[in-house]
Scaffold this motif. Structure first.
Motif, mmCIF file in Angstrom:
data_model
loop_
_atom_site.group_PDB
_atom_site.id
_atom_site.type_symbol
_atom_site.label_atom_id
_atom_site.label_comp_id
_atom_site.label_asym_id
_atom_site.label_seq_id
_atom_site.Cartn_x
_atom_site.Cartn_y
_atom_site.Cartn_z
ATOM 1 N N SER A 41 0.874 -1.264 0.103
ATOM 2 C CA SER A 41 -0.071 0.142 -0.069
ATOM 3 C C SER A 41 0.828 1.213 0.036
ATOM 4 C CB SER A 41 -1.030 0.139 1.001
ATOM 5 O OG SER A 41 -1.482 1.175 1.515
ATOM 6 N N LEU A 42 0.754 2.136 -0.934
ATOM 7 C CA LEU A 42 1.440 3.543 -0.939
ATOM 8 C C LEU A 42 1.244 4.297 0.389
ATOM 9 C CD1 LEU A 42 3.210 5.348 -2.563
ATOM 10 C CD2 LEU A 42 1.166 5.975 -3.673
ATOM 11 N N LYS A 43 0.230 4.389 0.750
ATOM 12 C CA LYS A 43 -0.029 5.103 2.026
ATOM 13 C C LYS A 43 0.613 4.593 3.158
ATOM 14 C CE LYS A 43 -4.378 2.824 3.810
ATOM 15 N NZ LYS A 43 -3.828 2.286 4.889
ATOM 16 N N LEU A 67 4.894 15.103 -4.798
ATOM 17 C CA LEU A 67 3.830 14.306 -5.082
ATOM 18 C C LEU A 67 3.685 13.213 -4.134
ATOM 19 C CD1 LEU A 67 1.406 13.921 -7.593
ATOM 20 C CD2 LEU A 67 2.899 11.965 -7.985
ATOM 21 N N LEU A 68 4.664 12.534 -3.891
ATOM 22 C CA LEU A 68 4.576 11.412 -3.217
ATOM 23 C C LEU A 68 4.619 11.662 -1.556
ATOM 24 C CD1 LEU A 68 7.434 9.005 -4.869
ATOM 25 C CD2 LEU A 68 4.714 8.901 -4.598
ATOM 26 N N ASN A 70 2.604 13.570 -0.170
ATOM 27 C CA ASN A 70 1.140 13.347 0.255
ATOM 28 C C ASN A 70 0.439 12.355 0.055
ATOM 29 O OD1 ASN A 70 1.136 16.208 1.035
ATOM 30 N ND2 ASN A 70 1.038 16.793 -1.241
ATOM 31 N N LYS A 71 1.137 10.985 -0.359
ATOM 32 C CA LYS A 71 0.472 9.943 -0.869
ATOM 33 C C LYS A 71 1.272 8.589 0.063
ATOM 34 C CE LYS A 71 -1.209 11.284 -5.148
ATOM 35 N NZ LYS A 71 -1.881 10.764 -6.231
ATOM 36 N N ALA A 72 2.605 8.757 0.256
ATOM 37 C CA ALA A 72 3.212 7.727 0.969
ATOM 38 C C ALA A 72 3.212 7.920 2.287
ATOM 39 C CB ALA A 72 4.593 7.852 0.294
ATOM 40 N N VAL A 146 3.973 2.745 -7.319
ATOM 41 C CA VAL A 146 4.551 3.933 -7.356
ATOM 42 C C VAL A 146 5.296 4.359 -8.354
ATOM 43 C CG1 VAL A 146 6.868 4.819 -6.025
ATOM 44 C CG2 VAL A 146 5.323 3.140 -4.733
ATOM 45 N N GLU A 149 2.870 6.876 -10.341
ATOM 46 C CA GLU A 149 2.930 8.145 -9.524
ATOM 47 C C GLU A 149 4.131 8.953 -10.065
ATOM 48 O OE1 GLU A 149 0.348 9.743 -7.644
ATOM 49 O OE2 GLU A 149 -0.603 7.677 -7.936
ATOM 50 N N ARG A 152 3.369 10.019 -13.564
ATOM 51 C CA ARG A 152 2.509 11.241 -13.276
ATOM 52 C C ARG A 152 3.179 12.325 -12.923
ATOM 53 N NH1 ARG A 152 -1.162 12.352 -8.855
ATOM 54 N NH2 ARG A 152 -2.393 14.338 -9.500
ATOM 55 N N SER A 153 4.127 12.396 -12.153
ATOM 56 C CA SER A 153 4.819 13.666 -11.915
ATOM 57 C C SER A 153 5.733 14.088 -12.864
ATOM 58 C CB SER A 153 5.723 13.410 -10.476
ATOM 59 O OG SER A 153 6.529 14.525 -10.256
#
Length: 161
Positions: A41-43, A67-68, A70-72, A146, A149, A152-153
């Motif tokens: 899970s990225l979070k 970007l990561l 706020n998600k990792a 990942v 993401e 995407r960045s």
């Protein structure tokens, strides 16, 4: 040690012990087999990175970092690509990416991650990490998540003029 640009073996030390991979022989830390984390899970992921001295590469990496962030679960900068890769191999980090590395920074670490059961690519998901001087290593479970993401960045990145 490399033959025809392929790493065959290596050794690394940190305060946690001595690691040694051998092509086809697995990866070990203090003579015990190691494996990457089971995080999927990225979070919850703990992700490492490093920053180049070259401004455009640093900016690209900072965009990915932002970007990561706020998600990792957590982002870390240890200061050594070799150590970051070793930490992915033994499950202390779930992933690692960096832009602007040389082959001597990553060769033994790439072998260590792969022999432990992890995955290593460039930021496009291809095998050109040495030529592109960029790397993404993971526990395999998080690789596609990942990498998506990161890509995407990078698609949002505007080069510095």
């Amino acid at each position: 040690m490399c033959i025809r640009d392929s790493p065959l073996g290596g050794q690394g030390d940190d305060q946690g012990g001595r690691g040694h991979p051998r092509l086809g022989g697995g990866a070990h830390l203090n003579n015990f087999p190691i494996k990457p984390s089971s995080c999927s899970s990225l979070k919850d992921a703990i992700i490492g990175t490093g920053f180049s001295k070259i401004p455009d590469w640093r900016k690209r990496n900072l965009d990915i970092f932002t970007l990561l962030l706020n998600k990792a679960g957590s982002l870390r900068r240890l200061g050594s690509a070799a150590l970051d890769l070793a930490y992915v191999a033994c499950g202390r980090l779930d992933c690692f990416w960096e832009i602007g590395l040389n082959s001597w920074d990553i060769s033994a670490g790439v072998l260590l991650v792969r022999e432990a059961g992890g995955k290593v690519t460039d930021l496009s998901g291809e095998e050109n990490f040495e030529e592109k001087r960029e790397i993404f290593a993971s526990n395999s479970l998080l690789h596609g998540i990942v990498l998506k993401e990161i890509q995407r960045s990078l698609s949002l990145h505007r080069p510095i003029i």
